[in-house]
Design an enzyme around this catalytic site. Sequence first.
Site, mmCIF file in Angstrom:
data_model
loop_
_atom_site.group_PDB
_atom_site.id
_atom_site.type_symbol
_atom_site.label_atom_id
_atom_site.label_comp_id
_atom_site.label_asym_id
_atom_site.label_seq_id
_atom_site.Cartn_x
_atom_site.Cartn_y
_atom_site.Cartn_z
ATOM 1 N N GLU A 1 64.500 44.820 54.231
ATOM 2 C CA GLU A 1 63.512 43.920 55.352
ATOM 3 C C GLU A 1 64.752 43.500 56.461
ATOM 4 O O GLU A 1 65.332 42.499 55.949
ATOM 5 C CB GLU A 1 62.787 42.687 54.645
ATOM 6 C CG GLU A 1 62.199 43.022 53.418
ATOM 7 C CD GLU A 1 60.804 43.800 53.794
ATOM 8 O OE1 GLU A 1 60.488 44.073 55.056
ATOM 9 O OE2 GLU A 1 59.926 44.286 53.057
ATOM 10 N N CYS B 1 61.733 36.901 61.442
ATOM 11 C CA CYS B 1 61.842 38.375 61.705
ATOM 12 C C CYS B 1 60.713 38.763 62.415
ATOM 13 O O CYS B 1 60.759 39.745 63.003
ATOM 14 C CB CYS B 1 62.420 39.225 60.403
ATOM 15 S SG CYS B 1 61.338 38.697 58.963
HETATM 16 P P1 NAD Z 1 74.871 38.233 59.598
HETATM 17 O O1 NAD Z 1 74.389 39.721 59.876
HETATM 18 O O2 NAD Z 1 76.299 37.903 59.395
HETATM 19 O O3 NAD Z 1 74.220 37.874 58.078
HETATM 20 C C1 NAD Z 1 72.748 38.069 57.491
HETATM 21 C C2 NAD Z 1 72.208 38.016 56.345
HETATM 22 O O4 NAD Z 1 73.148 38.912 55.512
HETATM 23 C C3 NAD Z 1 72.878 36.376 55.522
HETATM 24 O O5 NAD Z 1 71.956 35.984 54.868
HETATM 25 C C4 NAD Z 1 74.281 37.000 55.127
HETATM 26 O O6 NAD Z 1 74.625 36.189 53.932
HETATM 27 C C5 NAD Z 1 73.989 38.120 54.592
HETATM 28 N N1 NAD Z 1 75.037 39.123 54.572
HETATM 29 C C6 NAD Z 1 76.166 39.331 55.669
HETATM 30 N N2 NAD Z 1 76.957 40.125 55.174
HETATM 31 C C7 NAD Z 1 76.768 40.495 53.686
HETATM 32 C C8 NAD Z 1 77.118 41.741 53.096
HETATM 33 N N3 NAD Z 1 78.108 42.310 53.150
HETATM 34 N N4 NAD Z 1 76.307 41.659 51.715
HETATM 35 C C9 NAD Z 1 75.241 41.092 51.332
HETATM 36 N N5 NAD Z 1 74.987 40.029 52.350
HETATM 37 C C10 NAD Z 1 75.413 39.928 53.424
HETATM 38 O O7 NAD Z 1 74.184 37.169 60.480
HETATM 39 P P2 NAD Z 1 74.019 35.899 60.513
HETATM 40 O O8 NAD Z 1 74.571 35.333 61.864
HETATM 41 O O9 NAD Z 1 73.979 35.108 59.274
HETATM 42 O O10 NAD Z 1 72.445 36.113 60.900
HETATM 43 C C11 NAD Z 1 72.078 36.438 62.453
HETATM 44 C C12 NAD Z 1 71.078 37.707 62.404
HETATM 45 O O11 NAD Z 1 70.606 37.939 60.989
HETATM 46 C C13 NAD Z 1 69.709 37.593 63.249
HETATM 47 O O12 NAD Z 1 70.198 38.038 64.407
HETATM 48 C C14 NAD Z 1 68.850 38.284 62.526
HETATM 49 O O13 NAD Z 1 68.720 39.790 63.052
HETATM 50 C C15 NAD Z 1 69.477 38.523 60.848
HETATM 51 N N6 NAD Z 1 68.281 37.833 60.163
HETATM 52 C C16 NAD Z 1 67.329 38.409 59.594
HETATM 53 C C17 NAD Z 1 66.568 37.677 58.825
HETATM 54 C C18 NAD Z 1 65.274 38.381 58.431
HETATM 55 O O14 NAD Z 1 64.442 37.776 57.973
HETATM 56 N N7 NAD Z 1 65.236 39.727 58.514
HETATM 57 C C19 NAD Z 1 66.778 36.559 58.373
HETATM 58 C C20 NAD Z 1 68.184 36.133 58.584
HETATM 59 C C21 NAD Z 1 68.903 36.755 59.433
#
Ligand code: NAD
Length: 476
Positions: free
Chosen positions: A248, A282
């Site tokens: 997702e 999202c």
């Molecule tokens: P990010 O891309 O670093 O992290 C997003 C999520 O992924 C976090 O919960 C983080 O713990 C997890 N994550 C990151 N690297 C990972 C890895 N290697 N293995 C497993 N999990 C990992 O960015 P962020 O600054 O935390 O969030 C920003 C972006 O994330 C937003 O722009 C949005 O697009 C997206 N986001 C989407 C949702 C959703 O509901 N689809 C929720 C939260 C964040």
Amino acid sequence: MHDYPDLQLYIGGAWRKTAESLPVINPADETVIGKLPVAATSDLDDALEAAARGFEIWRRTAPMRRAEIIRTAAGLLRARIDEIAADITREHGKPFQQARLEVIRGAEFFEWDAGEAERIYGRVIPSEPGIRYIVHHQPIGTVAAFSPWNFPLSQPARKVAGALGAGCSIILKAAEETPAGAWHIARAFHDAGLPAGVLNLVFGVPATISDYLIPQPQVRLIAFTGSTVVGKHLTGLAARYAKPVLMELGGHAPVIVCDDADPVKAGVASAIRKARNAGQVCTSPTRFFAHEKIFAAYRDAFVERAKAVKMGNGLDPETEMGPTANHRRVEAMEMLVADAVAKGARLLTGGQRPNTPGYFYPVTVLSEVPDDARVMQEEPFGPLAIINPVTSLDEAIRRANSVPYGLAAYAFTNSAANVDRITDEVEAGNVSINTLEASVAATPFGGVKESGFGREGGAEGILHYTVVKTVSHRME
Ligand code: NAD
């Protein structure tokens, strides 16, 4: 008010402290409110071992009994709603009433999948005499799940509900910035009598945990919610080991406001929805395409309501929108707004962070945003709205589809012909007409294009946590 929880890992039915920890920060005032336990490799090994044992017990537990335990846990979440909501508000920032609604939504996800657990039907395929073909859906095994920070309780609830309903064990790595929602889920299942090892909760450095868990032969499904960038990375890692994924990912939801819609009603509804969870959803509506005939009335109603949004600490009952959950969102908003304005967009309201502690950023409305502005392609994931006029439904649909995302899409219209075209032509997993709600527990939710694959909820969601086994049985 009660203290923020003393967080621990939950492995093999027992709580566990760790040597290493990270601070949990309240985004409303940047104070440290708790300590996040950081799992070491030995903790992950123990979680794997516990999940293997848990799976052997749970796969043999009658679906009715599984459902009973899941419903008991959901009941405990409901009973503890005020305590849980306060913890969510403190770690995430969202208004207390929205945190309460999130707890209810999480409980609904569990209750829905408890029901689905009892309805995972196989089928008997018509055959020649003497042989019988039977199709079973059996639990896939141990699931490694990764949930994000925007909904600290309802995001992990989706994954835990699907896994446990289907008869799987799960190792959940919940968001490091908002750990209390998942912690409350583990506590509710512990108190509900879930056998040890079925649900294991770890926290820590995301990449370290996913790099370690995904290759393990015992892990049979990777379920992730988060950004498209990370989702692609984890999908690649899973592919190396030929493992299925449930993804997702991001969205950039369009809202098509047709010329027959009530522009004021639609404008007010749009601004309220944009402020929800400070836009960190999202499915958050982001690109608003209003027909030129009603554009001015729609835009003015939107901007007026956006200006009225009261921003503040989520524990203040007057607050309609809290801070964003972390400083990265404020920095992203500032960058996207500056870029759009430099390329010719009009800033109608917002665009200026207040000079107070906390990760606050107001509802910000840009209009006449050119297609080459970064925000037209990049998911803002914050309280940022783009309102652009369009000359026809053709143009609105074309522009709605002009991003790599396809999660939620919305439209305001009372024309059946418009609804038909939008249903057929807009590329999204969830299309909502005259409502800005994209999913409930009973409806399947998920994306197309780079918004991911697989569905959570509905009748479809639980099947991702199963494998199909066909049995051919010749009667001697
Ligand atoms: P990010 O891309 O670093 O992290 C997003 C999520 O992924 C976090 O919960 C983080 O713990 C997890 N994550 C990151 N690297 C990972 C890895 N290697 N293995 C497993 N999990 C990992 O960015 P962020 O600054 O935390 O969030 C920003 C972006 O994330 C937003 O722009 C949005 O697009 C997206 N986001 C989407 C949702 C959703 O509901 N689809 C929720 C939260 C964040």
